[in-house]
Motif scaffolding. Structure first.
Motif, PDB file in Angstrom:
ATOM      1  N   HIS A 110       0.840  -1.199   0.000  1.00 33.87           N
ATOM      2  CA  HIS A 110       0.000   0.000   0.000  1.00 33.87           C
ATOM      3  C   HIS A 110       0.880   1.256   0.000  1.00 33.87           C
ATOM      4  O   HIS A 110       0.634   2.192  -0.762  1.00 33.87           O
ATOM      5  CB  HIS A 110      -0.912  -0.037   1.232  1.00 33.87           C
ATOM      6  CG  HIS A 110      -1.812   1.131   1.384  1.00 33.87           C
ATOM      7  ND1 HIS A 110      -1.531   2.165   2.249  1.00 33.87           N
ATOM      8  CD2 HIS A 110      -2.979   1.446   0.786  1.00 33.87           C
ATOM      9  CE1 HIS A 110      -2.513   3.062   2.181  1.00 33.87           C
ATOM     10  NE2 HIS A 110      -3.397   2.641   1.302  1.00 33.87           N
ATOM     11  N   ALA A 111       1.917   1.263   0.818  1.00 32.29           N
ATOM     12  CA  ALA A 111       2.823   2.420   0.882  1.00 32.29           C
ATOM     13  C   ALA A 111       3.548   2.616  -0.450  1.00 32.29           C
ATOM     14  O   ALA A 111       3.675   3.744  -0.943  1.00 32.29           O
ATOM     15  CB  ALA A 111       3.825   2.245   2.022  1.00 32.29           C
ATOM     16  N   ARG A 112       4.009   1.517  -1.049  1.00 30.08           N
ATOM     17  CA  ARG A 112       4.677   1.626  -2.358  1.00 30.08           C
ATOM     18  C   ARG A 112       3.696   2.139  -3.416  1.00 30.08           C
ATOM     19  O   ARG A 112       4.055   2.967  -4.251  1.00 30.08           O
ATOM     20  CB  ARG A 112       5.258   0.275  -2.780  1.00 30.08           C
ATOM     21  CG  ARG A 112       6.529  -0.109  -2.040  1.00 30.08           C
ATOM     22  CD  ARG A 112       7.180  -1.350  -2.631  1.00 30.08           C
ATOM     23  NE  ARG A 112       6.313  -2.521  -2.614  1.00 30.08           N
ATOM     24  CZ  ARG A 112       6.205  -3.376  -1.590  1.00 30.08           C
ATOM     25  NH1 ARG A 112       6.920  -3.181  -0.489  1.00 30.08           N
ATOM     26  NH2 ARG A 112       5.403  -4.405  -1.666  1.00 30.08           N
ATOM     27  N   LEU A 113       2.469   1.650  -3.361  1.00 34.79           N
ATOM     28  CA  LEU A 113       1.448   2.097  -4.317  1.00 34.79           C
ATOM     29  C   LEU A 113       1.255   3.610  -4.226  1.00 34.79           C
ATOM     30  O   LEU A 113       1.274   4.311  -5.233  1.00 34.79           O
ATOM     31  CB  LEU A 113       0.128   1.380  -4.037  1.00 34.79           C
ATOM     32  CG  LEU A 113      -1.117   1.912  -4.751  1.00 34.79           C
ATOM     33  CD1 LEU A 113      -1.046   1.617  -6.234  1.00 34.79           C
ATOM     34  CD2 LEU A 113      -2.372   1.306  -4.158  1.00 34.79           C
ATOM     35  N   LEU A 114       1.092   4.122  -3.011  1.00 37.20           N
ATOM     36  CA  LEU A 114       0.844   5.546  -2.837  1.00 37.20           C
ATOM     37  C   LEU A 114       2.070   6.402  -3.126  1.00 37.20           C
ATOM     38  O   LEU A 114       1.957   7.490  -3.690  1.00 37.20           O
ATOM     39  CB  LEU A 114       0.340   5.830  -1.419  1.00 37.20           C
ATOM     40  CG  LEU A 114      -1.041   5.270  -1.085  1.00 37.20           C
ATOM     41  CD1 LEU A 114      -1.391   5.584   0.356  1.00 37.20           C
ATOM     42  CD2 LEU A 114      -2.104   5.809  -2.010  1.00 37.20           C
ATOM     43  N   CYS A 115       3.237   5.930  -2.749  1.00 41.45           N
ATOM     44  CA  CYS A 115       4.442   6.757  -2.842  1.00 41.45           C
ATOM     45  C   CYS A 115       5.241   6.589  -4.131  1.00 41.45           C
ATOM     46  O   CYS A 115       5.954   7.516  -4.527  1.00 41.45           O
ATOM     47  CB  CYS A 115       5.366   6.460  -1.663  1.00 41.45           C
ATOM     48  SG  CYS A 115       4.663   6.901  -0.075  1.00 41.45           S
ATOM     49  N   ARG A 117       4.193   4.306  -7.199  1.00 44.00           N
ATOM     50  CA  ARG A 117       3.628   3.840  -8.469  1.00 44.00           C
ATOM     51  C   ARG A 117       3.419   4.998  -9.429  1.00 44.00           C
ATOM     52  O   ARG A 117       2.988   6.073  -9.039  1.00 44.00           O
ATOM     53  CB  ARG A 117       2.327   3.091  -8.245  1.00 44.00           C
ATOM     54  CG  ARG A 117       1.958   2.324  -9.505  1.00 44.00           C
ATOM     55  CD  ARG A 117       1.068   1.152  -9.360  1.00 44.00           C
ATOM     56  NE  ARG A 117       1.558   0.116  -8.486  1.00 44.00           N
ATOM     57  CZ  ARG A 117       0.762  -0.798  -7.945  1.00 44.00           C
ATOM     58  NH1 ARG A 117      -0.525  -0.790  -8.184  1.00 44.00           N
ATOM     59  NH2 ARG A 117       1.247  -1.720  -7.154  1.00 44.00           N
ATOM     60  N   THR A 118       3.751   4.749 -10.690  1.00 45.76           N
ATOM     61  CA  THR A 118       3.663   5.799 -11.712  1.00 45.76           C
ATOM     62  C   THR A 118       2.732   5.380 -12.848  1.00 45.76           C
ATOM     63  O   THR A 118       2.443   4.198 -13.042  1.00 45.76           O
ATOM     64  CB  THR A 118       5.048   6.103 -12.305  1.00 45.76           C
ATOM     65  OG1 THR A 118       5.578   4.902 -12.869  1.00 45.76           O
ATOM     66  CG2 THR A 118       5.989   6.651 -11.267  1.00 45.76           C
ATOM     67  N   ARG A 119       2.314   6.383 -13.579  1.00 44.04           N
ATOM     68  CA  ARG A 119       1.531   6.171 -14.800  1.00 44.04           C
ATOM     69  C   ARG A 119       2.498   5.795 -15.918  1.00 44.04           C
ATOM     70  O   ARG A 119       3.716   5.880 -15.754  1.00 44.04           O
ATOM     71  CB  ARG A 119       0.792   7.455 -15.169  1.00 44.04           C
ATOM     72  CG  ARG A 119      -0.141   7.960 -14.107  1.00 44.04           C
ATOM     73  CD  ARG A 119      -0.787   9.277 -14.551  1.00 44.04           C
ATOM     74  NE  ARG A 119      -1.465   9.925 -13.456  1.00 44.04           N
ATOM     75  CZ  ARG A 119      -2.661   9.566 -12.978  1.00 44.04           C
ATOM     76  NH1 ARG A 119      -3.301   8.564 -13.507  1.00 44.04           N
ATOM     77  NH2 ARG A 119      -3.212  10.225 -11.982  1.00 44.04           N
ATOM     78  N   LYS A 120       1.938   5.441 -17.045  1.00 43.07           N
ATOM     79  CA  LYS A 120       2.773   5.070 -18.200  1.00 43.07           C
ATOM     80  C   LYS A 120       3.698   6.208 -18.623  1.00 43.07           C
ATOM     81  O   LYS A 120       4.785   5.972 -19.139  1.00 43.07           O
ATOM     82  CB  LYS A 120       1.899   4.642 -19.372  1.00 43.07           C
ATOM     83  CG  LYS A 120       1.219   3.321 -19.135  1.00 43.07           C
ATOM     84  CD  LYS A 120       0.339   2.927 -20.299  1.00 43.07           C
ATOM     85  CE  LYS A 120      -0.351   1.608 -19.978  1.00 43.07           C
ATOM     86  NZ  LYS A 120      -1.275   1.196 -21.034  1.00 43.07           N
ATOM     87  N   ASP A 121       3.277   7.447 -18.383  1.00 39.39           N
ATOM     88  CA  ASP A 121       4.102   8.597 -18.780  1.00 39.39           C
ATOM     89  C   ASP A 121       5.150   8.973 -17.724  1.00 39.39           C
ATOM     90  O   ASP A 121       5.856   9.966 -17.859  1.00 39.39           O
ATOM     91  CB  ASP A 121       3.232   9.808 -19.108  1.00 39.39           C
ATOM     92  CG  ASP A 121       2.453  10.333 -17.907  1.00 39.39           C
ATOM     93  OD1 ASP A 121       2.648   9.836 -16.775  1.00 39.39           O
ATOM     94  OD2 ASP A 121       1.648  11.251 -18.111  1.00 39.39           O
ATOM     95  N   TYR A 126      -0.231   9.248  -7.396  1.00 39.81           N
ATOM     96  CA  TYR A 126      -0.755  10.000  -6.255  1.00 39.81           C
ATOM     97  C   TYR A 126       0.041  11.279  -6.000  1.00 39.81           C
ATOM     98  O   TYR A 126       0.238  11.680  -4.849  1.00 39.81           O
ATOM     99  CB  TYR A 126      -0.811   9.101  -5.016  1.00 39.81           C
ATOM    100  CG  TYR A 126      -1.835   8.005  -5.193  1.00 39.81           C
ATOM    101  CD1 TYR A 126      -3.191   8.262  -5.016  1.00 39.81           C
ATOM    102  CD2 TYR A 126      -1.462   6.730  -5.590  1.00 39.81           C
ATOM    103  CE1 TYR A 126      -4.145   7.281  -5.207  1.00 39.81           C
ATOM    104  CE2 TYR A 126      -2.408   5.733  -5.786  1.00 39.81           C
ATOM    105  CZ  TYR A 126      -3.742   6.020  -5.594  1.00 39.81           C
ATOM    106  OH  TYR A 126      -4.695   5.045  -5.798  1.00 39.81           O
ATOM    107  N   ALA A 127       0.464  11.935  -7.057  1.00 42.63           N
ATOM    108  CA  ALA A 127       1.246  13.173  -6.936  1.00 42.63           C
ATOM    109  C   ALA A 127       0.495  14.233  -6.139  1.00 42.63           C
ATOM    110  O   ALA A 127       1.109  14.975  -5.360  1.00 42.63           O
ATOM    111  CB  ALA A 127       1.609  13.707  -8.318  1.00 42.63           C
ATOM    112  N   ALA A 128      -0.804  14.327  -6.309  1.00 45.56           N
ATOM    113  CA  ALA A 128      -1.584  15.342  -5.586  1.00 45.56           C
ATOM    114  C   ALA A 128      -1.504  15.113  -4.083  1.00 45.56           C
ATOM    115  O   ALA A 128      -1.369  16.058  -3.300  1.00 45.56           O
ATOM    116  CB  ALA A 128      -3.034  15.337  -6.060  1.00 45.56           C
ATOM    117  N   ALA A 129      -1.574  13.861  -3.645  1.00 49.98           N
ATOM    118  CA  ALA A 129      -1.446  13.552  -2.215  1.00 49.98           C
ATOM    119  C   ALA A 129      -0.023  13.830  -1.737  1.00 49.98           C
ATOM    120  O   ALA A 129       0.185  14.438  -0.682  1.00 49.98           O
ATOM    121  CB  ALA A 129      -1.812  12.097  -1.952  1.00 49.98           C
TER     122      ALA A 129
END
Length: 141
Positions: A110-115, A117-121, A126-129
């Motif tokens: 969960h922490a890796r996902l939020l901190c 994970r990136t989009r294809k670009d 979660y840049a806004a968070a």
């Protein structure tokens, strides 16, 4: 590891105090594994755990998935019926959810996902968070 505020949580049932402390421990351990992890992540992860898993009661059994994280192709998973909104219509579907070996493993993912994970670009999902690293309320919004 941090200890929950006993006075603030004194009226909680013992099993809830235990679940809260386990979540705090798991969230802090997960955060410690990520370089530059925002301070806001720990209280947000704990609150999300309490809400989404009903204080740990709903972790998909032996799957230990307390956040409803979907499985990617090739990841260990369990299939569960869930309600999804497809083109604005609530629909019941069978979905593959990630299976974890423990609560700690779930919190770490969960922490890796939020901190991380990136989009294809290449942009963080979660840049806004992450723009609010010290404000749990703004991070959660």
């Amino acid at each position: 590891m941090a200890k929950m505020v006993e006075k603030k949580n004194a009226k909680l049932e013992p099993w809830k105090r235990d679940a809260l402390q386990k979540a705090i421990d798991a969230a802090e351990a997960a955060a410690s594994q990520i370089a530059d992890c925002p301070r806001a992540l720990v209280p947000v992860a704990v609150a999300q755990f309490l809400l989404e898993s009903n204080w740990g009661k709903a972790g998909m059994g032996d799957a230990h998935n307390y956040f409803g994280i979907k499985a990617r192709e090739g990841e260990p998973c369990v299939t569960k019926s869930t309600k999804e909104f497809i083109r604005g219509v609530e629909t019941t579907v069978d979905a593959r959810f990630r299976a974890y070996g423990s609560m700690a493993e779930c919190f770490a993912d969960h922490a890796r996902l939020l901190c991380q994970r990136t989009r294809k670009d290449g942009r963080k999902i979660y840049a806004a968070a992450l723009a609010h690293p010290n404000d749990p309320r703004a991070f959660a919004r």
